[in-house]
Motif scaffolding. Sequence first.
Motif, PDB file in Angstrom:
ATOM      1  N   PRO A  16       0.730  -0.936  -0.098  1.00 31.41           N
ATOM      2  CA  PRO A  16       0.081  -0.118  -0.167  1.00 31.41           C
ATOM      3  C   PRO A  16       1.045   1.765  -0.070  1.00 31.41           C
ATOM      4  CG  PRO A  16       0.064  -0.972   2.013  1.00 31.41           C
ATOM      5  CD  PRO A  16       0.820  -1.964   1.331  1.00 31.41           C
ATOM      6  N   TYR A  17       2.400   1.089  -0.066  1.00 30.62           N
ATOM      7  CA  TYR A  17       3.101   2.563   0.341  1.00 30.62           C
ATOM      8  C   TYR A  17       3.577   2.748  -0.984  1.00 30.62           C
ATOM      9  CZ  TYR A  17       2.493   0.573   4.642  1.00 30.62           C
ATOM     10  OH  TYR A  17       1.737   0.284   6.647  1.00 30.62           O
ATOM     11  N   THR A  18       3.129   3.192  -1.945  1.00 26.77           N
ATOM     12  CA  THR A  18       3.311   3.705  -3.557  1.00 26.77           C
ATOM     13  C   THR A  18       3.424   5.113  -3.599  1.00 26.77           C
ATOM     14  OG1 THR A  18       0.834   5.191  -3.302  1.00 26.77           O
ATOM     15  CG2 THR A  18       0.918   2.204  -3.915  1.00 26.77           C
ATOM     16  N   MET A  19       3.663   5.308  -4.610  1.00 27.03           N
ATOM     17  CA  MET A  19       4.053   7.185  -5.249  1.00 27.03           C
ATOM     18  C   MET A  19       3.163   8.036  -4.457  1.00 27.03           C
ATOM     19  SD  MET A  19       6.522   8.788  -6.645  1.00 27.03           S
ATOM     20  CE  MET A  19       7.670   8.503  -6.995  1.00 27.03           C
ATOM     21  N   THR A  20       1.906   7.673  -5.205  1.00 24.57           N
ATOM     22  CA  THR A  20       1.185   8.951  -3.833  1.00 24.57           C
ATOM     23  C   THR A  20       0.931   8.671  -2.607  1.00 24.57           C
ATOM     24  OG1 THR A  20       0.026   7.940  -5.827  1.00 24.57           O
ATOM     25  CG2 THR A  20      -1.214   8.521  -4.667  1.00 24.57           C
ATOM     26  N   PHE A  21       1.198   7.749  -2.309  1.00 23.80           N
ATOM     27  CA  PHE A  21       1.128   8.013  -0.569  1.00 23.80           C
ATOM     28  C   PHE A  21       2.603   8.672  -0.538  1.00 23.80           C
ATOM     29  CE2 PHE A  21       2.752   6.486   3.543  1.00 23.80           C
ATOM     30  CZ  PHE A  21       1.146   6.435   3.981  1.00 23.80           C
ATOM     31  N   PHE A  22       3.432   8.513  -0.505  1.00 23.21           N
ATOM     32  CA  PHE A  22       5.006   9.165  -0.628  1.00 23.21           C
ATOM     33  C   PHE A  22       4.415  10.083  -0.790  1.00 23.21           C
ATOM     34  CE2 PHE A  22       8.510  10.512  -2.243  1.00 23.21           C
ATOM     35  CZ  PHE A  22       9.382  10.959  -0.906  1.00 23.21           C
ATOM     36  N   LEU A  23       3.844  11.033  -1.406  1.00 20.05           N
ATOM     37  CA  LEU A  23       4.189  12.262  -2.460  1.00 20.05           C
ATOM     38  C   LEU A  23       3.207  12.858  -1.373  1.00 20.05           C
ATOM     39  CD1 LEU A  23       4.526  12.304  -6.133  1.00 20.05           C
ATOM     40  CD2 LEU A  23       5.856  13.050  -4.384  1.00 20.05           C
ATOM     41  N   ALA A  24       2.082  12.063  -0.251  1.00 19.51           N
ATOM     42  CA  ALA A  24       1.033  13.115  -0.052  1.00 19.51           C
ATOM     43  C   ALA A  24       1.538  13.021   1.533  1.00 19.51           C
ATOM     44  CB  ALA A  24      -0.074  11.969   0.495  1.00 19.51           C
ATOM     45  N   LEU A  25       2.255  12.176   2.318  1.00 15.88           N
ATOM     46  CA  LEU A  25       3.067  11.626   2.918  1.00 15.88           C
ATOM     47  C   LEU A  25       4.142  13.035   2.921  1.00 15.88           C
ATOM     48  CD1 LEU A  25       2.833  10.463   5.425  1.00 15.88           C
ATOM     49  CD2 LEU A  25       1.655   9.454   4.126  1.00 15.88           C
ATOM     50  N   LEU A  26       4.908  12.940   2.160  1.00 11.74           N
ATOM     51  CA  LEU A  26       5.526  14.419   1.626  1.00 11.74           C
ATOM     52  C   LEU A  26       5.359  16.116   2.341  1.00 11.74           C
ATOM     53  CD1 LEU A  26       8.385  15.184   1.611  1.00 11.74           C
ATOM     54  CD2 LEU A  26       8.598  15.564  -0.844  1.00 11.74           C
ATOM     55  N   PHE A  27       3.703  15.723   2.018  1.00 10.90           N
ATOM     56  CA  PHE A  27       3.056  17.375   1.880  1.00 10.90           C
ATOM     57  C   PHE A  27       2.342  17.160   3.173  1.00 10.90           C
ATOM     58  CE2 PHE A  27      -0.937  19.611   0.646  1.00 10.90           C
ATOM     59  CZ  PHE A  27      -0.170  20.534   0.585  1.00 10.90           C
ATOM     60  N   ILE A  28       1.665  15.800   4.168  1.00 13.23           N
ATOM     61  CA  ILE A  28       1.262  16.136   5.545  1.00 13.23           C
ATOM     62  C   ILE A  28       2.880  16.314   6.783  1.00 13.23           C
ATOM     63  CG2 ILE A  28       1.054  14.652   6.974  1.00 13.23           C
ATOM     64  CD1 ILE A  28      -1.552  14.043   5.244  1.00 13.23           C
ATOM     65  N   LYS A  29       3.762  15.695   6.105  1.00  8.72           N
ATOM     66  CA  LYS A  29       4.987  15.398   7.128  1.00  8.72           C
ATOM     67  C   LYS A  29       5.849  17.408   7.168  1.00  8.72           C
ATOM     68  CE  LYS A  29       4.607  11.521   8.447  1.00  8.72           C
ATOM     69  NZ  LYS A  29       4.028  11.107   9.998  1.00  8.72           N
ATOM     70  N   THR A  30       6.284  18.286   5.674  1.00 13.38           N
ATOM     71  CA  THR A  30       6.309  19.054   5.850  1.00 13.38           C
ATOM     72  C   THR A  30       5.805  19.989   6.444  1.00 13.38           C
ATOM     73  OG1 THR A  30       7.202  18.611   3.773  1.00 13.38           O
ATOM     74  CG2 THR A  30       7.013  21.274   4.520  1.00 13.38           C
ATOM     75  N   PHE A  31       4.457  19.656   7.069  1.00  8.57           N
ATOM     76  CA  PHE A  31       3.188  21.408   7.960  1.00  8.57           C
ATOM     77  C   PHE A  31       3.879  20.474   9.213  1.00  8.57           C
ATOM     78  CE2 PHE A  31       1.140  21.904   3.440  1.00  8.57           C
ATOM     79  CZ  PHE A  31       1.030  22.890   3.990  1.00  8.57           C
ATOM     80  N   GLU A  32       3.405  18.541   9.392  1.00  9.81           N
ATOM     81  CA  GLU A  32       3.396  18.085  10.817  1.00  9.81           C
ATOM     82  C   GLU A  32       4.852  18.656  11.898  1.00  9.81           C
ATOM     83  OE1 GLU A  32       2.768  13.702  12.202  1.00  9.81           O
ATOM     84  OE2 GLU A  32       2.948  13.975  10.418  1.00  9.81           O
TER      85      GLU A  32
END
Length: 499
Positions: free
Chosen positions: A228-244
Amino acid sequence: MTALDWAILSGYFVVMVGIGLWTKSRVHNVADFFTARGRIPWWLAGISHHMSGYSAVMFVAFAAVAYNYGLAMYVWWALTIGLGVGIGAFVFAARWNRLRSKHGVASPLEYLARRYNLPTQQALAYSGALLKVVDIAAKWVAISILLRGFAGVPIIWGILITGVVTLAYITLGGLWADVLTDFGQFVIQGVAGIAMFFAFLAHLGGVSTLWTMWGDLPEGHGDPFSGPYTMTFFLALLFIKTFEYNGGMWNLAQRYMAAPSGSAAKRSALLSSGLWLIWPLILFLPMFAAPLIVPGLANAEQAYVELAKTLLPPGVIGLVLAGFFSHTMAMVSSDANVISSVVTRDIAPVLVKAVRNLSERAELTFARVTTFTFVVISMVIAISTEGQGVVLKIVVDLVAATMGPISIPLMLGLLPWFRRSGPTAALVSWAAGLSVWVVVKWILEETSQTMVVGVPLVTSLVLYVAIGLLKPERTTDRDDIIDSLDTDPVDEPKPAALS
């Protein structure tokens, strides 16, 4: 566990309490308690920022992901954080610091009443504080699971032991106690992690294992994106972690605020970013190889426990377990301190008029009582679960629920590019983001982690920007606070000596 392991673990607890007693003398008011008045050296703030992102969850739920999927664990977790913090070093770090040095802000949410209005500040404060209690309860459960796995200690006792020691030092020493225990955690994790790293190399045949083991591991273990850890998931997490990790997780904003200056906060962020990119890879390599060392585990959440039991000698196991405790206790104390700052500075003064008129000494006492209460409530919730549930699921779901809706107005409100967005944009984006999360998670029953994690954040972002463009709410006062964050004040406090 042997007597030596227990001695090392007990010694760790004694040191933690000692740190609390030692740092108590440094705390004279709430500015000391919540931000150390900007006197924490940049390198210590950077190490504390890095270590505050760890907890026992990493060695339970994340270890299970590493056991099942391999390298993808590092890519979607540590790499996204390292890159996100690196971005934040140039965008957010100095601005958080200048809120303290120029405006006397002691809570990350304190500036919101002026940047937007009081209802916006209260909405973000209440929603974040309530959900954070459950997040910390999940971390108590994680450490108790590890203690049970190593030593057979019942869940309830694991939570009580860890909680009582945490209460002892965080209510006394505030942020100073927090960052110093982070540094202790850094040292302990370094020794234990290096010991595990060399033990796994020796077990599998030496340094060549680093490039030969991938062919022996299950298919896909060496792939950066798997399951389930796809490129799309990576980009979504990168977006979130930048804020988090640049302030959306409120306690990490405190690390930037506690540095001596905006430029020092930037250096601390760059140090934390570098540590995130390098150290977790070393830490997780033994976990990637775990299917070769402890194959066929029925419960992958026990992977790190079984790995340590197989590879490490007596004494070192106690050090590893002390590291687990330090991870969770440091994160919990960090969250307790920042939630206390939000309650003391943002919520209580609005609810109770008398709190606004407390003396300096009484305000500090109130802050300590609030910290104590938060930790106790989270422990009660953790004990009531009896260790049931999937820890990673709880943590990821809560991050999805809070990071977007709360961090968008909180973080973008600092930046001049979004000065058109006012209280309407902030409140609508917050409410819509939380509502979308409820719909995606509980009505549509979406199982894709990419959807659950990404949709609330994107919803909040789009609405915040769009409403700001369609209904600008700029005022002179809002522009002034944004513009004041561009440069450091002329006179900066010097960091206090650590002696």
